[in-house]
Design a protein around this motif. Structure first.
Motif, PDB file in Angstrom:
ATOM      1  N   LEU A 225     -37.603 123.498   5.262  1.00 21.88           N
ATOM      2  CA  LEU A 225     -37.677 122.099   4.801  1.00 21.88           C
ATOM      3  C   LEU A 225     -38.977 121.441   4.333  1.00 21.88           C
ATOM      4  N   ALA A 226     -39.739 121.442   5.328  1.00 26.14           N
ATOM      5  CA  ALA A 226     -41.089 120.839   5.536  1.00 26.14           C
ATOM      6  C   ALA A 226     -41.888 121.432   4.181  1.00 26.14           C
ATOM      7  N   LEU A 227     -41.935 122.897   4.109  1.00 26.76           N
ATOM      8  CA  LEU A 227     -42.787 123.466   2.958  1.00 26.76           C
ATOM      9  C   LEU A 227     -41.961 123.246   1.705  1.00 26.76           C
ATOM     10  N   ILE A 228     -40.765 123.183   1.462  1.00 28.49           N
ATOM     11  CA  ILE A 228     -40.245 122.594   0.121  1.00 28.49           C
ATOM     12  C   ILE A 228     -40.458 121.183  -0.098  1.00 28.49           C
TER      13      ILE A 228
ATOM     14  N   PHE B  19     -40.793 118.656  -7.009  1.00 28.56           N
ATOM     15  CA  PHE B  19     -39.212 118.306  -7.434  1.00 28.56           C
ATOM     16  C   PHE B  19     -39.014 116.757  -7.580  1.00 28.56           C
ATOM     17  N   PRO B  20     -38.251 116.368  -8.565  1.00 31.41           N
ATOM     18  CA  PRO B  20     -38.233 114.772  -8.475  1.00 31.41           C
ATOM     19  C   PRO B  20     -37.324 114.340  -7.173  1.00 31.41           C
ATOM     20  N   GLY B  21     -38.100 113.107  -6.642  1.00 37.23           N
ATOM     21  CA  GLY B  21     -37.418 112.666  -5.557  1.00 37.23           C
ATOM     22  C   GLY B  21     -37.924 113.126  -4.408  1.00 37.23           C
TER      23      GLY B  21
ATOM     24  N   LEU C 210     -44.625 118.241  11.029  1.00 36.40           N
ATOM     25  CA  LEU C 210     -45.148 119.201  10.066  1.00 36.40           C
ATOM     26  C   LEU C 210     -45.435 118.394   8.659  1.00 36.40           C
ATOM     27  N   LEU C 211     -44.839 117.642   8.346  1.00 36.60           N
ATOM     28  CA  LEU C 211     -45.065 116.875   7.159  1.00 36.60           C
ATOM     29  C   LEU C 211     -46.571 116.168   6.997  1.00 36.60           C
ATOM     30  N   ALA C 212     -46.829 115.715   8.399  1.00 35.95           N
ATOM     31  CA  ALA C 212     -48.226 114.976   8.597  1.00 35.95           C
ATOM     32  C   ALA C 212     -49.152 116.001   8.450  1.00 35.95           C
TER      33      ALA C 212
ATOM     34  N   VAL D 121     -37.171 111.682  -0.392  1.00 30.28           N
ATOM     35  CA  VAL D 121     -36.567 112.564   0.716  1.00 30.28           C
ATOM     36  C   VAL D 121     -37.502 112.412   2.021  1.00 30.28           C
ATOM     37  N   ALA D 122     -38.809 112.401   1.713  1.00 25.87           N
ATOM     38  CA  ALA D 122     -39.698 112.417   2.817  1.00 25.87           C
ATOM     39  C   ALA D 122     -39.592 111.094   3.602  1.00 25.87           C
ATOM     40  N   LYS D 123     -39.274 110.063   2.877  1.00 30.50           N
ATOM     41  CA  LYS D 123     -39.176 108.614   3.492  1.00 30.50           C
ATOM     42  C   LYS D 123     -37.822 108.515   4.113  1.00 30.50           C
ATOM     43  N   PHE D 124     -36.742 109.252   3.577  1.00 28.99           N
ATOM     44  CA  PHE D 124     -35.460 109.122   4.099  1.00 28.99           C
ATOM     45  C   PHE D 124     -35.415 110.038   5.460  1.00 28.99           C
ATOM     46  N   ILE D 125     -36.157 110.910   5.616  1.00 27.76           N
ATOM     47  CA  ILE D 125     -36.501 111.646   7.014  1.00 27.76           C
ATOM     48  C   ILE D 125     -36.742 110.608   8.005  1.00 27.76           C
ATOM     49  N   ASP D 126     -37.646 109.554   7.825  1.00 28.67           N
ATOM     50  CA  ASP D 126     -38.330 108.633   8.796  1.00 28.67           C
ATOM     51  C   ASP D 126     -37.063 107.778   9.027  1.00 28.67           C
TER      52      ASP D 126
END
Length: 330
Positions: A135-138, A144-146, A219-221, A150-155
Motif C-alpha cells: 500500500l505504501a508503494l502504491i 492517482f487522484p487523492g 515507510l511513507l516517510a 489517503v496519506a493524510k487519512f493514515i495519520d
C-alpha cells in the motif's frame, strides 16, 4: 669631529636594518615582542580551570526540575508495577516466593496462551509488513487522484481505538452482519457462511487491519526521502518495475520496515480489545489470561505472574524497537 659628522649624515632606506645600522640590543632576560608572555610561577593560564560553582548550581537546578516528573512517574507507574511484582512473589495464600511462578509455568493454560500470543503477534506483524509495503508503494509511487488525502487519512487512522475497527468488522462479517444477511436474503438459508471472526483467523484479520498503518507511516516517510533520480536511471536502463522495487526501493525501505514491524510486534503482544470484541472464545492470549485470572477467578497471584511475564517480553521487544528505530532514524 668625525663622530659628529657621522651622526649628521642620514642613513639610506636600503641600508636600514643592515650591518651599518645594527639592531638595538634586547635587555637580558626579556624575549622578543610577540612571544608568549611568561605566566608567574604557580599560576595557571586563564580558562584552564573553570570555576566549579556555576556548573554545580546548574546541575542542582536541572535535578530540581527533573524531580516532579520523576515523582509523578513513580507514583503513577512504578509503584503499581512494584505492587504487581511484589504480589507475584508473595501471594496472599502463603507459600514460597516462586511457588506462584512454578504453578503458572506448569499450567497448560499458560503455555497455550503464550503460544497463541506469540503466533498471533508474529502472523499479524508479517501480514502488516507485506500489506503495508504494498500500500505504501502504491501511495508513494503510483500517481492517482487523492493520493495525498489517503496519506493524510493514515495519520488520522492511527488515532482510532482498536475496538472500533473490530466493531466495524463485526458489522460486515459478523453472524448477523451485512455479508451474512446478503447471503441469507439471496439463498434463503437459515444462516450465512461467514463465522471466521470468532476464530483465531478473525483475530488475525482484525489485527492486520488495525496495525497496518503503523507500518505504512514510517515507510511513507522513507519513500519521501528516496532520490527519484535512482528510479529514473534504473527505468532508463530497462529495469522492470519488479526489479526496481527489489533492488532500489526495498534496500532503502528495510530500516523503516524493521522499525514499523518491531512496533507492531510489541503492540500485538499486548492487544486486548480486539480479542475481546471479536468474541473468540477459543482464543486466549496473555492479556486475556490476566483478565480471566484476576476478574473471573480472583487468582491475583497467578494474574500478577502472567503480567510480569508479559511485561518482561514487552520491555525486551520495545528495547529492540528503540534500537532499530534509532538506526533507521524513525
Amino acid at each position: 669631529m668625525a663622530e659628529a659628522t657621522r651622526r649628521a649624515v642620514p642613513v639610506p632606506a636600503e641600508h636600514r636594518g643592515s650591518a651599518l645600522d645594527p639592531a638595538p640590543q634586547t635587555p637580558a632576560g626579556l624575549k622578543d615582542r610577540g612571544s608568549a608572555p611568561q605566566s608567574p610561577a604557580g599560576l595557571e593560564e586563564r580558562g584552564s580551570a573553570p570555576d566549579p560553582a556555576p556548573r554545580t548550581s546548574a546541575g542542582l537546578r536541572s535535578a530540581l526540575w527533573a524531580l516532579p516528573p520523576v515523582v509523578v512517574l513513580g507514583l503513577v507507574f512504578l509503584y503499581p508495577l512494584a505492587l504487581v511484582v511484589q504480589q507475584s512473589l508473595s501471594p496472599e495464600n502463603g507459600g514460597g516466593a516462586f511457588d506462584a511462578y512454578a504453578s503458572v509455568f506448569a499450567s497448560q493454560s499458560f503455555r497455550e496462551a503464550l503460544g497463541t500470543t506469540v503466533w498471533l503477534a508474529v502472523g499479524a506483524t508479517a501480514g502488516c509488513l507485506v500489506l503495508g509495503f504494498v500500500l505504501a508503494l502504491i501511495i508513494a509511487f503510483v500517481p492517482f487522484p487523492g493520493a495525498r488525502a489517503v496519506a493524510k487519512f493514515i495519520d488520522v487512522f492511527l488515532s482510532f481505538p482498536s475496538f472500533l475497527i473490530t466493531l466495524a468488522l463485526l458489522f460486515v462479517y459478523g453472524t448477523v452482519g451485512m455479508a451474512n444477511g446478503l447471503v441469507t436474503d439471496l439463498t434463503g438459508a437459515a444462516e450465512g457462511p461467514f463465522h471466521f471472526l470468532a476464530t483465531p483467523w478473525g483475530v488475525l484479520l482484525a489485527e492486520i487491519t488495525y496495525f497496518t498503518p503503523f507500518v505504512m507511516r514510517p515507510l511513507l516517510a522513507a519513500f519521501s526521502q528516496l532520490d527519484t533520480a535512482q528510479l529514473e536511471v534504473a527505468a532508463g536502463l530497462g529495469a522492470r518495475p519488479a526489479r526496481i522495487v527489489r533492488q532500489v526501493i526495498l534496500p532503502e525501505a528495510l530500516p523503516a520496515l524493521a522499525a514499523g514491524g518491531s512496533l507492531v510486534l510489541v503492540m500485538c503482544l499486548n492487544e486486548f480489545g480486539i480479542v475481546l470484541f471479536t468474541g473468540a472464545k477459543d482464543v486466549t492470549t496473555l492479556p486475556m489470561l490476566i483478565y480471566g485470572k484476576a476478574i473471573l477467578e480472583s487468582d491475583y497471584a497467578a494474574a500478577c505472574v502472567v503480567a510480569v511475564v508479559n511485561i518482561a517480553i514487552s520491555v525486551g521487544l520495545f528495547g529492540l524497537y528503540r534500537v532499530v528505530g534509532k538506526r533507521a532514524g524513525a
